[in-house]
Design a protein around this motif. Structure first.
Motif, short mmCIF file in Angstrom:
data_model
loop_
_atom_site.label_atom_id
_atom_site.label_comp_id
_atom_site.label_asym_id
_atom_site.label_seq_id
_atom_site.Cartn_x
_atom_site.Cartn_y
_atom_site.Cartn_z
N LEU A 179 0.84 -1.20 0.00
CA LEU A 179 0.00 0.00 0.00
C LEU A 179 0.87 1.25 0.00
N ASN A 180 0.37 2.28 -0.66
CA ASN A 180 1.06 3.58 -0.79
C ASN A 180 2.38 3.49 -1.56
N ALA A 181 2.57 2.40 -2.28
CA ALA A 181 3.75 2.25 -3.13
C ALA A 181 3.34 2.42 -4.59
N HIS A 182 4.32 2.55 -5.45
CA HIS A 182 4.02 2.69 -6.88
C HIS A 182 5.18 2.12 -7.69
N VAL A 183 4.91 1.86 -8.97
CA VAL A 183 5.95 1.49 -9.94
C VAL A 183 5.58 2.16 -11.26
N TRP A 184 6.48 2.08 -12.21
CA TRP A 184 6.25 2.64 -13.54
C TRP A 184 5.78 1.51 -14.45
N GLY A 185 4.70 1.76 -15.17
CA GLY A 185 4.15 0.72 -16.03
C GLY A 185 4.33 1.01 -17.51
N ASN A 186 5.02 0.12 -18.19
CA ASN A 186 5.05 0.13 -19.66
C ASN A 186 5.41 -1.27 -20.14
N ASP A 187 5.73 -1.41 -21.42
CA ASP A 187 5.93 -2.74 -21.98
C ASP A 187 7.36 -3.26 -21.82
N GLN A 188 8.23 -2.49 -21.19
CA GLN A 188 9.62 -2.93 -20.99
C GLN A 188 10.05 -2.90 -19.52
N HIS A 189 9.66 -1.88 -18.78
CA HIS A 189 10.02 -1.79 -17.36
C HIS A 189 9.06 -2.60 -16.51
N THR A 190 9.49 -2.90 -15.30
CA THR A 190 8.68 -3.57 -14.29
C THR A 190 8.19 -4.92 -14.82
N THR A 191 9.03 -5.94 -14.63
CA THR A 191 8.78 -7.26 -15.20
C THR A 191 8.74 -8.36 -14.13
N PHE A 192 8.10 -9.44 -14.49
CA PHE A 192 7.98 -10.64 -13.67
C PHE A 192 8.31 -11.82 -14.58
N SER A 193 9.29 -12.64 -14.19
CA SER A 193 9.72 -13.76 -15.02
C SER A 193 9.94 -15.00 -14.17
N GLY A 194 9.87 -16.16 -14.82
CA GLY A 194 10.16 -17.40 -14.12
C GLY A 194 10.32 -18.54 -15.10
N PHE A 195 10.99 -19.59 -14.64
CA PHE A 195 11.11 -20.78 -15.48
C PHE A 195 11.38 -22.00 -14.61
N LEU A 196 11.04 -23.16 -15.16
CA LEU A 196 11.27 -24.44 -14.49
C LEU A 196 12.73 -24.84 -14.69
N VAL A 197 13.44 -25.02 -13.60
CA VAL A 197 14.85 -25.45 -13.67
C VAL A 197 14.90 -26.96 -13.84
N THR A 198 14.19 -27.69 -12.96
CA THR A 198 14.14 -29.14 -13.04
C THR A 198 12.94 -29.67 -12.31
N GLN A 199 12.36 -30.76 -12.81
CA GLN A 199 11.26 -31.39 -12.11
C GLN A 199 11.77 -32.18 -10.93
N MET A 200 10.92 -32.33 -9.91
CA MET A 200 11.30 -33.07 -8.70
C MET A 200 10.16 -33.99 -8.29
#
Length: 200
Positions: A179-200
């Motif tokens: 709450l009371n925080a902000h970020v800049w929104g566009n198509d390049q900044h502020t990203t979320f990424s992830g990938f599977l390294v290995t199954q377990m």
């Protein structure tokens, strides 16, 4: 294999009948014992082969599971927030979504398989307000990235964090802005990424 065992059994049964009364019965008994031992070893080999085939199939299935995504907040180049409540960020500009585990309508990544995953969060923000993002696994805090309000000479902030996270199938990972925080929104900044390294 059963045909081979039957063949040898019939062969040696005939041999036994032909040799009755000539003193060779002890040797024939030893030979029959040898055949029984061979049958047990062949059975054990078949079991091991079957188990090996199952393991190979499991490894092939693991190799074919690929999960990776990157999404940006979007928003056309404007501040997102501040809000008076904590907000789950919906990263709407999907750059990559192999496996379709990330949902841009909710901002939530749902693990399709159990395994070890790697996630990153990055943000760009103006210096006039606090920036504070938290990466969650289900309802558990994993990592945080934040910056305080800057001076008039520091007009922009950038931050990020990353983590390896062990997930079970159907676990959810997402980012919340405080709450009371902000970020800049566009198509390049502020990203979320992830990938599977290995199954377990």
């Amino acid at each position: 294999m059963n045909f081979i065992i039957l063949f040898f059994t019939l062969l040696f049964s005939g041999f036994i009948l032909a040799q009755e009364g000539d003193g060779t019965t002890p040797r024939i008994s030893e030979f029959l014992k040898l055949i029984v031992d061979m049958k047990e070893k062949l059975s054990a080999m078949e079991t091991r082969t079957s188990e090996s085939e199952k393991q190979i199939l499991e490894l092939k299935n693991k190799e074919t599971t690929t999960v990776a995504f990157t999404a940006a907040l979007g928003g056309g180049g404007a501040a997102y927030g501040p809000f008076n409540i904590a907000t789950t960020l919906m990263y709407k500009t999907v750059i990559t979504n192999i496996g379709n585990a990330y949902n841009p309508s909710t901002g939530i990544f749902t693990a399709p398989v159990s395994g070890l995953y790697y996630f990153t969060i990055f943000y760009h923000a103006g210096g006039q307000s606090v920036a504070h993002l938290t990466l969650y696994k289900n309802n558990e805090v994993i990592v945080i990235t934040s910056d305080h309000t800057s001076s008039e000479f520091d007009t922009a902030d950038n931050g990020g964090n990353a983590a390896f996270v062990q997930l079970q199938s159907r676990d959810q990972v997402y980012v919340r802005m405080d709450l009371n925080a902000h970020v800049w929104g566009n198509d390049q900044h502020t990203t979320f990424s992830g990938f599977l390294v290995t199954q377990m």
